[in-house]
Structure formats: C-alpha cells, structure tokens
Design a protein around this motif. Structure first.
Motif, PDB file in Angstrom:
ATOM      1  N   ILE A 108      43.687  10.129 -35.627  1.00  0.00           N
ATOM      2  CA  ILE A 108      42.398   9.717 -34.785  1.00  0.00           C
ATOM      3  C   ILE A 108      43.052   8.824 -33.809  1.00  0.00           C
ATOM      4  O   ILE A 108      43.066   8.696 -32.607  1.00  0.00           O
ATOM      5  N   MET A 109      43.956   7.741 -34.437  1.00  0.00           N
ATOM      6  CA  MET A 109      44.072   6.436 -33.864  1.00  0.00           C
ATOM      7  C   MET A 109      45.122   6.632 -32.889  1.00  0.00           C
ATOM      8  O   MET A 109      45.572   6.323 -31.771  1.00  0.00           O
ATOM      9  N   ASP A 110      46.195   7.907 -33.006  1.00  0.00           N
ATOM     10  CA  ASP A 110      47.354   8.272 -32.162  1.00  0.00           C
ATOM     11  C   ASP A 110      46.711   9.431 -31.381  1.00  0.00           C
ATOM     12  O   ASP A 110      47.693   9.595 -30.227  1.00  0.00           O
ATOM     13  N   ASN A 111      45.564   9.719 -31.148  1.00  0.00           N
ATOM     14  CA  ASN A 111      45.182  11.001 -30.271  1.00  0.00           C
ATOM     15  C   ASN A 111      46.038  12.258 -30.542  1.00  0.00           C
ATOM     16  O   ASN A 111      46.197  12.924 -29.466  1.00  0.00           O
ATOM     17  N   SER A 112      46.247  12.425 -31.556  1.00  0.00           N
ATOM     18  CA  SER A 112      47.101  13.762 -31.994  1.00  0.00           C
ATOM     19  C   SER A 112      46.264  14.918 -31.834  1.00  0.00           C
ATOM     20  O   SER A 112      45.387  15.003 -32.451  1.00  0.00           O
ATOM     21  N   ASP A 113      46.800  15.925 -31.313  1.00  0.00           N
ATOM     22  CA  ASP A 113      46.382  17.268 -31.221  1.00  0.00           C
ATOM     23  C   ASP A 113      46.628  18.187 -32.292  1.00  0.00           C
ATOM     24  O   ASP A 113      45.914  19.133 -32.635  1.00  0.00           O
ATOM     25  N   LYS A 114      47.915  18.062 -32.718  1.00  0.00           N
ATOM     26  CA  LYS A 114      48.350  19.052 -33.985  1.00  0.00           C
ATOM     27  C   LYS A 114      48.906  18.265 -35.078  1.00  0.00           C
ATOM     28  O   LYS A 114      49.508  17.168 -34.723  1.00  0.00           O
TER      29      LYS A 114
END
Length: 325
Positions: free
Chosen positions: A85-91
C-alpha cells in the motif's frame, strides 16, 4: 545439500498446506477471503523454516513450533500487505496486490487481522513462555521502525551506508533474527543457543537484503519476475547505489546524484548505471559483503551440538547466497 533440499521441501509443503487453511471457514467473508488470498499465495517460506530448523537444532521438534512458524509467516505477510500500500505496488509474487485486487480499506483491515491472527497462532505454542512473545513483539516493532526509515530515505537526497545498514537491519534482518530466536526458545534451547541462532538469523537477513539489491541489477528479468533495475527506476538508496556514491567523483558522482534529485532513473538509463556500478567495483563490493556476512553467520553455529543441524543451516545460508531471484 541434498538432505537440506529434501527436508526443506517436506517442511515447506507442510507449512503451505497449513497456511492454505488458516483463514478458511471464518466470517465475515469480506475480511477472510482477502486474508486467504494472501496466505495461499506462493512464497519461499524461509521465515517459518527458520523457526522449525532452530527448534530442531536445540533438541525440539517441528510439531512444537508449527503454530509459531505459521505465526511468523502471517506477521511477514501483514508487513507485505501494508508495504505494498505504502509503495503503491501493483503486483507481489507475480499476482495482483491486495489493494489492487480488492480495495485500499480491505487491504488495510486484512493486514490488521493477519497481525492479530499471528499472535493468535503464536500463543498456541507458548506454554507460558513469555520470552518468545518478547522476541516476536520486538521483531514486529523493529520491522515497523525499518519501514519508517526506508520511507524517510525516499525524501532525503543523502543517506549514509551505515544508515542504510541500520535500516535493513530493522526492516529485514530483525525478522529473521526473531524467527530463529522464537524457534530456539520454544524448542528448549539454552540462552547461548538462542543468542547464537538469533545472531545467525540477523546476519543471514542482512546478507539476504544485499543479495536482493545485487540481483535487482544483475539478474535475468524472467528469473527475477520483474524488470531489472527496478530499484534504480524508483530511486531507492540501496547498498549498490550508496557504495557507488561513496566511491565516485566528478561526472560519475553527478550522474548518481541525478537519481536522487529526480527520484529515480529512466528505463533507458539502466544499462548506463549498471556499467557504472561495475566500473566502480560496487557489484564486487556487494558480493564480498554478502559472502562476509554469510561466513559470520556460519561462525555462530559452533554452539550447536549436532553436525546434521550445522549442515542444514550451512546449506540454507548457501542457498540464499547462490539464489538467482
């Protein structure tokens, strides 16, 4: 090594089977289906294996620490959900992250319940042993501190290598240290055995993270499961970047400082920076640091009584040292 692979495979299969059930048949489905999605995702399961191997090494059994091993994996996945969530990761591990598959609120709450369930499972193996809870909780606190430092580094142009090592010591190595300590404590180990195995876990955790930094720029993208040079694209201050900054001057240093100023490199610049890292010798520096930390970790094993257990931990360390993803 063959004996290690066989035992690791048996332990991992047992852990995978148990994890696939921990969140099933719970209500409400809106909370536990996302939790099950996370716990049923593929993973190396290194942390629960460390718990089990540590218990075995001090004379305990796998059964004595089964729930504790599941607890550390739930704790680990709690950190991953919130990190994504904090890193805005998609996968993550090749599948959509929780906040992408569901939504942000669901992901936050799922992370929370994974943490609560980790304590629920840990207490099943405690038998009144408060010291294991202390190590488990201290590990959690340090992971949060490490993540906070990592986020701080994102907005700072200058970070020292010592600060970086402190950060990964908390964010990554503290968790592997905790796994070894909890396994050794619940397995009935002496204070000396607990301390030695905890030190092993910490040093292996440091080596693991620096190896990650190295693989990000040297691995094959298909083996890595993501584009090579992702850390540079995101402007992360890794061991390689900070070591290069430390050793560079003139135009090389200006090129490196540009990454910090621009919050990352461009995709067509990755080859240039890889060549720069190689020319400055930081790829070799990273390899040497990983080897040094691994040797230090193996030196902790002298307290163990059984040569078979020393062999297992040695093979585990070497498997992490020689991994390609």
């Amino acid at each position: 090594m063959e004996e290690f692979k066989k035992l690791y495979g048996v332990v991992k299969e047992r852990i995978d089977n148990e994890l696939s059930r921990v969140m099933k048949n719970r209500e409400p489905a809106s909370l536990y289906e996302p939790a099950d999605y996370i716990m049923d995702s593929p993973g190396k399961r290194i942390r629960p294996v460390l718990v089990m191997f540590s218990a075995k090494a001090v004379g305990g059994s796998f059964d004595e620490v089964l729930h504790a091993s599941l607890a550390v994996e739930m704790l680990h996945n709690f950190t991953l959900v919130h990190d994504d969530i904090m890193d805005n990761s998609d996968k993550r591990r090749g599948v959509p992250t929780l906040h992408i598959k569901y939504d942000l609120s669901t992901a936050i709450l799922t992370g929370d319940v994974l943490l609560a369930a980790a304590y629920e499972y840990l207490q099943k193996d405690l038998k009144g042993n408060a010291k294991a809870v202390e190590h488990f909780t201290r590990g959690l606190i340090e992971v949060c501190e490490g993540q906070s430092l990592d986020k701080d580094f994102e907005v700072r142009e200058l970070v020292s290598l010592d600060e970086y090592l402190e950060m990964i010591g908390k964010k990554t190595a503290a968790l592997s240290r905790m796994c070894c300590a909890v396994g050794a404590i619940l397995g009935g180990g002496s204070d000396g055995e607990v301390e030695a195995l905890a030190n092993y876990g910490f040093l292996i955790g440091l080596a693991f993270q620096i190896q990650d930094d190295l693989l990000d720029i040297t691995a094959d993208s298909s083996a890595l499961g993501k584009p090579v040079g992702g850390d540079l694209l995101e402007g992360k201050k890794t061991f390689l970047f900070l070591k290069a900054l430390e050793k560079s001057s003139g135009s090389d240093r200006i090129a490196l400082e540009k990454i910090a100023v621009n919050k990352g490199a461009k995709p067509d610049e990755i080859g240039f920076y890889r060549d720069l890292f190689e020319r400055l010798g930081v790829l070799d520096d990273a390899k040497n640091e990983v080897e040094k930390l691994t040797i230090e970790a193996l030196g902790q094993l002298v307290v163990l009584k059984n040569q078979e257990d020393i062999g297992l931990f040695t093979a585990l360390a070497n498997s992490l040292l020689n991994r390609t993803k």
